[in-house]
Every structure is written in C-alpha cells, then in structure tokens.
Design a protein around this motif. Structure first.
Motif, PDB file in Angstrom:
ATOM      1  N   LEU A  48       0.847  -1.203   0.000  1.00  0.00           N
ATOM      2  CA  LEU A  48       0.000   0.000   0.000  1.00  0.00           C
ATOM      3  C   LEU A  48       0.882   1.253   0.000  1.00  0.00           C
ATOM      4  N   PRO A  49       1.650   1.468  -1.060  1.00  0.00           N
ATOM      5  CA  PRO A  49       2.567   2.608  -1.070  1.00  0.00           C
ATOM      6  C   PRO A  49       1.836   3.940  -1.158  1.00  0.00           C
ATOM      7  N   GLY A  50       2.461   4.948  -0.576  1.00  0.00           N
ATOM      8  CA  GLY A  50       1.937   6.306  -0.697  1.00  0.00           C
ATOM      9  C   GLY A  50       0.715   6.588   0.149  1.00  0.00           C
ATOM     10  N   MET A  51       0.479   5.795   1.157  1.00  0.00           N
ATOM     11  CA  MET A  51      -0.682   6.009   2.021  1.00  0.00           C
ATOM     12  C   MET A  51      -0.205   6.244   3.450  1.00  0.00           C
ATOM     13  N   SER A  52      -1.096   6.798   4.233  1.00  0.00           N
ATOM     14  CA  SER A  52      -0.802   6.907   5.662  1.00  0.00           C
ATOM     15  C   SER A  52      -1.639   5.851   6.379  1.00  0.00           C
ATOM     16  N   ALA A  53      -1.259   5.541   7.609  1.00  0.00           N
ATOM     17  CA  ALA A  53      -1.992   4.523   8.373  1.00  0.00           C
ATOM     18  C   ALA A  53      -3.456   4.910   8.540  1.00  0.00           C
ATOM     19  N   GLU A  54      -3.756   6.198   8.551  1.00  0.00           N
ATOM     20  CA  GLU A  54      -5.143   6.659   8.699  1.00  0.00           C
ATOM     21  C   GLU A  54      -6.000   6.324   7.479  1.00  0.00           C
ATOM     22  N   ASP A  55      -5.367   6.040   6.322  1.00  0.00           N
ATOM     23  CA  ASP A  55      -6.094   5.705   5.091  1.00  0.00           C
ATOM     24  C   ASP A  55      -6.418   4.222   4.998  1.00  0.00           C
ATOM     25  N   ILE A  56      -5.960   3.435   5.976  1.00  0.00           N
ATOM     26  CA  ILE A  56      -6.062   1.977   5.912  1.00  0.00           C
ATOM     27  C   ILE A  56      -6.945   1.463   7.045  1.00  0.00           C
ATOM     28  N   ASP A  57      -7.792   0.486   6.718  1.00  0.00           N
ATOM     29  CA  ASP A  57      -8.655  -0.136   7.718  1.00  0.00           C
ATOM     30  C   ASP A  57      -8.495  -1.646   7.611  1.00  0.00           C
ATOM     31  N   VAL A  58      -8.252  -2.299   8.744  1.00  0.00           N
ATOM     32  CA  VAL A  58      -8.137  -3.755   8.791  1.00  0.00           C
ATOM     33  C   VAL A  58      -9.314  -4.278   9.595  1.00  0.00           C
ATOM     34  N   VAL A  59     -10.075  -5.201   9.002  1.00  0.00           N
ATOM     35  CA  VAL A  59     -11.265  -5.767   9.637  1.00  0.00           C
ATOM     36  C   VAL A  59     -11.111  -7.280   9.650  1.00  0.00           C
ATOM     37  N   ILE A  60     -11.443  -7.899  10.802  1.00  0.00           N
ATOM     38  CA  ILE A  60     -11.367  -9.355  10.909  1.00  0.00           C
ATOM     39  C   ILE A  60     -12.658  -9.865  11.546  1.00  0.00           C
ATOM     40  N   GLY A  61     -13.199 -10.933  10.993  1.00  0.00           N
ATOM     41  CA  GLY A  61     -14.409 -11.529  11.541  1.00  0.00           C
ATOM     42  C   GLY A  61     -14.905 -12.664  10.672  1.00  0.00           C
ATOM     43  N   ASP A  62     -15.544 -13.629  11.292  1.00  0.00           N
ATOM     44  CA  ASP A  62     -16.110 -14.784  10.593  1.00  0.00           C
ATOM     45  C   ASP A  62     -15.086 -15.498   9.720  1.00  0.00           C
ATOM     46  N   GLY A  63     -13.828 -15.554  10.199  1.00  0.00           N
ATOM     47  CA  GLY A  63     -12.800 -16.279   9.474  1.00  0.00           C
ATOM     48  C   GLY A  63     -12.240 -15.563   8.264  1.00  0.00           C
ATOM     49  N   VAL A  64     -12.498 -14.260   8.137  1.00  0.00           N
ATOM     50  CA  VAL A  64     -12.027 -13.489   6.983  1.00  0.00           C
ATOM     51  C   VAL A  64     -11.269 -12.251   7.468  1.00  0.00           C
ATOM     52  N   LEU A  65     -10.128 -11.995   6.853  1.00  0.00           N
ATOM     53  CA  LEU A  65      -9.332 -10.805   7.123  1.00  0.00           C
ATOM     54  C   LEU A  65      -9.460  -9.890   5.907  1.00  0.00           C
ATOM     55  N   THR A  66      -9.880  -8.640   6.134  1.00  0.00           N
ATOM     56  CA  THR A  66     -10.079  -7.696   5.038  1.00  0.00           C
ATOM     57  C   THR A  66      -9.241  -6.448   5.272  1.00  0.00           C
ATOM     58  N   ALA A 108       4.660   0.219   7.618  1.00  0.00           N
ATOM     59  CA  ALA A 108       5.928   0.932   7.458  1.00  0.00           C
ATOM     60  C   ALA A 108       6.408   0.796   6.023  1.00  0.00           C
ATOM     61  N   ASP A 109       6.951   1.870   5.499  1.00  0.00           N
ATOM     62  CA  ASP A 109       7.550   1.884   4.157  1.00  0.00           C
ATOM     63  C   ASP A 109       6.600   1.358   3.082  1.00  0.00           C
ATOM     64  N   GLY A 110       5.306   1.684   3.196  1.00  0.00           N
ATOM     65  CA  GLY A 110       4.340   1.292   2.180  1.00  0.00           C
ATOM     66  C   GLY A 110       3.862  -0.142   2.269  1.00  0.00           C
ATOM     67  N   MET A 111       4.269  -0.860   3.316  1.00  0.00           N
ATOM     68  CA  MET A 111       3.841  -2.252   3.484  1.00  0.00           C
ATOM     69  C   MET A 111       3.076  -2.402   4.780  1.00  0.00           C
ATOM     70  N   LEU A 112       1.881  -2.974   4.683  1.00  0.00           N
ATOM     71  CA  LEU A 112       1.075  -3.299   5.848  1.00  0.00           C
ATOM     72  C   LEU A 112       1.329  -4.765   6.176  1.00  0.00           C
TER      73      LEU A 112
END
Length: 134
Positions: A48-66, A108-112
C-alpha cells in the motif's frame, strides 16, 4: 516497385493508455498481497505505497481478514498519471485455528503487515453414528 508505407501518428495518444488499464477502470483495484505462516502465526503483507496509516482499515471476523484503503487524488494539474486513486480492498480466508482476538498490524515503508495467532487447531472431523428410528 517497392511501396512505401507511411505510419500515421495516433491522433489520441491517451486512448492506448486508457485501454491498458480498462479492467481496473471497471472494478475496485485489488490490494496486492503475500501470505505465509511464521512462528505459529498467519502473516499477510499488503502493498500500500503512498498512504498513511489513517487511510487503511483492517477488519477481521467470521474467518475473513479484510484490508481496505483509500488513496485520494491530489488536486494538481497533471499531464500524465499512472497512479490508481480511490478505494481498494482485499479479503483473505484465515486458516483453521486462527484466533481473531490475537491480531497485530504494522504499517511501514508502504507495506502493511498483519499477523493473526494460530490457537489450538480445531478437532479433526468425526464420524457420527446414525441410529435407525423405530
């Protein structure tokens, strides 16, 4: 007698670029990932290059990571751009035994990097005896 072939310059130079990215114009761009097991944890890395952590959302539930992210376009005059803007998303099915309460994420460095603990493995499938009704 040899015939000379004159090549004309394409009158709309942006059209080949448009067709090159045509499928991505119809669908939400996917987040590119890699995943692996490390030290009793499932690890997924997302590019995810060129983004800030505030632009990213990680959701987990029902056996799925999004992973969901949004890159906003800068308001400047551009003569050419190959950067994808807008919302993007990627979902993966977690392996059996994933502990959805044991999740860590780092950007960090464009990698989540998201890691999920692998708790006790689920019991193997069992055969169930069928009784005849009388």
């Amino acid at each position: 007698m040899a015939t000379l072939i004159r090549r004309q310059r394409f009158p709309f130079p942006e059209i080949p670029d448009w067709f090159e990215t045509f499928p991505s114009r119809l669908t939400m761009p996917a987040v590119r990932i890699e995943d692996y097991m490390q030290d009793d944890r499932y690890v997924m890395r997302a590019e995810l290059p060129g983004m800030s952590a505030e632009d990213i959302d990680v959701v987990i539930g029902d056996g799925v990571l999004t992973v969901q992210a949004e890159r906003t376009e800068r308001e400047v005059a551009k003569s050419h751009s190959e950067i994808r803007y807008g919302e993007m998303s990627r979902s993966v099915t977690l392996p059996p035994g994933a502990d959805e309460d044991d999740v860590k994420a780092d950007y960090a460095d464009g990698m989540l990097t998201v890691s999920v603990g692998l708790g006790a493995q689920k019991a193997e499938a069992k055969h169930v005896e069928i009784h005849h009704g009388s």
